[in-house]
Design an enzyme around this catalytic site. Sequence first.
Site, PDB file in Angstrom:
ATOM      1  N   GLN A 180       5.116   0.945  27.370  1.00  9.63           N
ATOM      2  CA  GLN A 180       4.110   1.611  26.527  1.00  9.63           C
ATOM      3  C   GLN A 180       4.102   3.134  26.686  1.00  9.63           C
ATOM      4  O   GLN A 180       3.369   3.816  25.976  1.00  9.63           O
ATOM      5  CB  GLN A 180       2.709   1.051  26.815  1.00  9.63           C
ATOM      6  CG  GLN A 180       2.511  -0.386  26.347  1.00  9.63           C
ATOM      7  CD  GLN A 180       2.493  -0.530  24.821  1.00  9.63           C
ATOM      8  OE1 GLN A 180       2.245   0.423  24.083  1.00  9.63           O
ATOM      9  NE2 GLN A 180       2.762  -1.725  24.336  1.00  9.63           N
ATOM     10  N   ALA A 201      12.916   0.137  22.815  1.00 11.92           N
ATOM     11  CA  ALA A 201      13.034   1.128  21.736  1.00 11.92           C
ATOM     12  C   ALA A 201      11.991   0.963  20.630  1.00 11.92           C
ATOM     13  O   ALA A 201      11.558   1.953  20.039  1.00 11.92           O
ATOM     14  CB  ALA A 201      14.434   1.059  21.132  1.00 11.92           C
ATOM     15  N   CYS A 325       1.430 -10.339  22.042  1.00 11.03           N
ATOM     16  CA  CYS A 325       2.156 -11.508  22.516  1.00 11.03           C
ATOM     17  C   CYS A 325       1.217 -12.668  22.790  1.00 11.03           C
ATOM     18  O   CYS A 325       1.655 -13.774  23.050  1.00 11.03           O
ATOM     19  CB  CYS A 325       2.919 -11.157  23.775  1.00 11.03           C
ATOM     20  SG  CYS A 325       3.606  -9.510  23.700  1.00 11.03           S
TER      21      CYS A 325
HETATM   22  C1  LIG Z   1       3.919  -3.298  28.697  1.00  9.53           C
HETATM   23  C2  LIG Z   1       4.927  -4.130  27.977  1.00  9.53           C
HETATM   24  N1  LIG Z   1       5.931  -4.682  28.666  1.00  9.53           N
HETATM   25  C3  LIG Z   1       6.882  -5.426  28.076  1.00  9.53           C
HETATM   26  C4  LIG Z   1       6.837  -5.682  26.719  1.00  9.53           C
HETATM   27  C5  LIG Z   1       7.911  -6.522  26.087  1.00  9.53           C
HETATM   28  O1  LIG Z   1       8.819  -5.712  25.397  1.00  9.53           O
HETATM   29  P1  LIG Z   1       9.822  -6.311  24.312  1.00  9.53           P
HETATM   30  O2  LIG Z   1       9.012  -6.639  23.110  1.00  9.53           O
HETATM   31  O3  LIG Z   1      10.803  -5.212  24.040  1.00  9.53           O
HETATM   32  O4  LIG Z   1      10.475  -7.491  24.934  1.00  9.53           O
HETATM   33  C6  LIG Z   1       5.793  -5.156  25.942  1.00  9.53           C
HETATM   34  C7  LIG Z   1       5.669  -5.469  24.510  1.00  9.53           C
HETATM   35  O5  LIG Z   1       4.586  -5.579  23.958  1.00  9.53           O
HETATM   36  C8  LIG Z   1       4.813  -4.352  26.594  1.00  9.53           C
HETATM   37  O6  LIG Z   1       3.803  -3.807  25.917  1.00  9.53           O
END
Ligand SMILES: Cc1ncc(COP(=O)(O)O)c(C=O)c1O
Length: 386
Positions: A180, A201, A325
């Site tokens: 973030q 990215a 998520c």
């Molecule tokens: C703090 C944090 N870590 C990890 C992730 C996961 O990243 P990615 O979507 O690239 O797998 C996110 C995505 O929301 C996030 O906000």
Amino acid sequence: MKRRIYLDHAATTPLDKRVLKEMEPFFSERLGNAGSLHSFGQEAREAVEKAREDIAKAINAGQEEIYFTSGGTESDNIALQGVMKANREKGKGLVTSAFEHHAVLHTAQHLEKKGFDVNFLPVTKEGFVELSEVEKALHKETVLVSIMHANNEIGTVQPVKEIGEMCRERGVLFHSDAVQTVGKEKIDVQKMGIDLLSASAHKFYGPKGVGFLYKRAGVKAEPIAFGGGHEKGLRSGTENTPGIVGMASALKLAVKEMAEDNARERKLRNKLIDGCLEIKDGWLNGAREPRLACNAALGFDFVEGESMVLMLSDKGIAASTGSACSTKSLEPSHVLRAIGLPHVKCHGSLRFTLGRNTSAKDIDYVLQELPKIVQRLRKISPLGGK
Ligand SMILES: Cc1ncc(COP(=O)(O)O)c(C=O)c1O
């Protein structure tokens, strides 16, 4: 045409058009596999290595310390699983916090099931990991501390430099999930005492499905997947050349425009928070500062976050209840539970995250529509608050 306002930039950001332009040739005429020996392959390899150099520079790392991955989740997994497994002879201790992103939290829980000794630190009600808690948790067998740079739901920025210094003094490795903050906050892995750092990215106006892991030279880590031995054996799989080129281009732009973007977003964000707090029984989750300039994590009594999100969406406004998520789960957010919010209040959470294209008009429109939505929902709410 119906008005559409995107205020969910913590979930993902739009691809910057300038970045898309840089990426385009690598989908077609510059098509080579960076692993191939011919000129097409070499051209791709050059582009990948130039991107690695640019990314390293942006966080004050060495080029050989950047590993390309498919995003934040994979980087977090390699950092936690890879380091814990490769350093078994030192010990089994992993220290993390209760409000990490699931990519860290669930990986840590998996490691715990496999026999590692994991300590999930509590956080304050303002949304911070306390240095004294980290200190208390460290012991002889602690291998790794993993604390996120900024929380994805409530945006609070953690004292990463202080934690990094403490870890370094104790000879413990330090990983930070900076998904973030990369491109939004200044990052200097040397000054901040960071040994491993995860980035993605699509959170800084780059493409989806590509990220990187910074791993300080000399830090031992095992791969978590096996194949052709790409990325010095740590992350096998053909390099995503267009994605990698796009990520480097997006990061350079984000770093260059960071101060300006943050100042503008912080001003609009404060206006949004102040306006929302005028709604009766509304509150801000976590301290106002230090917090990401884009983040307004709010809550309203007697209403359901999901209902607010749907009604806002009907008005063309995209917001979220918390983590992108966890929208499929009815469980209250583990982040809000970790900051001590009672169960019933967790359900009334609403997160707006602003971006480069957010305008004052957008904020005025939200402040015009949201109070009416909250009022309408309260009228039909079984929770009260009419
Ligand atoms: C703090 C944090 N870590 C990890 C992730 C996961 O990243 P990615 O979507 O690239 O797998 C996110 C995505 O929301 C996030 O906000």
